[in-house]
Design a protein around this motif. Structure first.
Motif: not given
Length: 299
Positions: A81, A192, A197-198
Motif C-alpha cells: 500500500f 483504488e 490493500p493496506r
C-alpha cells in the motif's frame, strides 16, 4: 583507434552523469522495450497536472516533487500500500528516490539496483547510478534544473528530520524552497482498484520469556532517560522501538514483526495511536491502565 575509444568512453560517462545512459532508449528510433517495464506516460501526465493544481495542493504550484522509498516509519521493507515510488516509476527495488519536475523524471539508486532499475524504468525516466563518477546528488541536480524561486514539494511524513533539514539547507542556499505538502500526490492518481490493500492484522503480546523485561519496566527506564535531558515527553515513530518498548508484535510490515502505530510517552501515560481493531483483549489487558489507546484512522 585509441582516440575513438576514448571519445566513446567519454560520451558514455557524460550520458551516465546526465542520467541518460538507458537500456533500449535510443534517440534515433523505436527499440523494443524490456517486458518488465511499465509505461508511466499517463501516470506522469496526471501527476504533473496536480503539481499546478492549487485546489489539490492547497498551496501555490510546485516545480518538482520528491517521492522516497520509505513509509511514515522509515521502514526498510514496506507494505504494498505504501509503495508510491514503485507505482509512479515502475521500479520495484527496495531503495531508490524519485523526482518529478514539469518536464523530467529521474530516479537515484545504489549499486544493488543499477541493472534492475535500467530494466524496469521506461524511457520517460533518467537513471542516476549512485556511486559512479560524476553522478550528481538529487539536491545538486535539482539546483541545476530549477531556477531561483522554484518550489519543491515533499510529504514530510516520509522523510527523517535529518534528511529534511539537509535538503532544505541545500536548496535554500540557491533560492529554492522545500515545501511540506499535506497531500500525497501519488495517492491522488493511484486508482483504488490497482492499489494493494493496506495490511491490517491482529497484534499479539511478545512473551516476557523472550522480551526479558516487562513493558512497564522498559517505559520507566525510558522516562528516567527523559528526566536526564529535561524532557517531559517523547514521540516514537520507529516501529522497532515501539515493538521493543511495549512488548507487542504485529504482522503489518513485510519481513518484520511490527504493528503499524505511533506512541507518545509522557510521565503518566503511554498513548498508543493505532487501528484499535487490531488489538484483542489479551493485548489490551497487557497494556493495562498505564496506557491509553487512541484510535487513529491514519495508521
Amino acid at each position: 583507434m585509441r582516440t575513438t575509444l576514448c571519445l566513446y568512453t567519454f560520451n558514455l560517462d557524460l550520458e551516465k552523469q546526465r542520467g541518460e545512459l538507458r537500456k533500449a532508449c535510443s534517440k534515433y528510433g523505436h527499440i523494443a522495450q524490456p517486458a518488465r517495464r511499465v509505461n508511466t506516460t499517463m501516470r506522469l501526465a496526471a501527476f504533473r497536472n496536480l503539481m499546478t493544481d492549487e485546489t489539490v495542493l492547497l498551496t501555490l504550484p510546485i516545480q518538482a516533487y520528491l517521492i522516497t522509498s520509505s513509509d511514515e516509519h522509515q521502514s526498510i521493507d514496506i507494505d504494498g500500500f505504501e509503495k508510491r515510488r514503485e507505482y509512479i516509476s515502475g521500479f520495484s527495488g527496495s531503495y531508490g528516490d524519485a523526482v518529478v519536475t514539469l518536464d523530467k523524471a529521474a530516479l537515484w539508486t545504489d549499486g544493488r539496483y543499477h541493472l534492475q532499475a535500467d530494466e524496469q524504468l521506461d524511457c520517460n525516466w533518467l537513471l542516476f547510478r549512485e556511486g559512479h563518477r560524476g553522478v550528481p546528488s538529487m539536491s545538486k541536480w535539482l539546483r541545476e534544473q530549477l531556477p531561483a524561486g522554484s518550489r519543491v514539494g515533499l510529504n514530510p511524513k516520509i522523510v527523517s528530520r535529518y534528511t529534511w533539514d539537509a535538503l532544505h539547507g541545500s536548496l535554500a542556499a540557491h533560492g529554492i524552497s522545500l515545501v511540506a505538502l499535506n497531500v500525497s500526490l501519488v495517492d491522488v492518481i493511484w486508482p483504488e482498484e490497482e492499489r494493494p490493500p493496506r495490511t491490517v492484522k491482529e497484534a499479539f503480546v511478545y512473551d516476557i520469556e523472550y522480551a526479558g523485561k516487562n513493558y512497564t519496566t522498559k517505559v520507566e527506564e525510558v522516562r528516567s532517560e527523559l528526566r536526564k535531558v529535561g524532557a517531559d515527553a517523547m514521540v516514537v515513530t520507529a516501529l522497532d522501538e515501539i515493538a521493543w518498548m511495549l512488548n507487542i508484535r504485529g504482522r503489518d510490515v513485510p519481513n518484520s514483526p511490527y504493528l503499524r502505530s505511533y506512541v507518545v510517552l509522557d510521565m503518566q501515560k503511554v498513548f498508543l495511536y493505532v487501528n484499535s481493531s487490531q488489538l484483542n483483549g489479551t493485548v489490551r489487558s497487557h497494556l493495562g491502565i498505564g496506557s491509553r489507546i487512541v484510535k487513529s484512522d491514519s495508521v
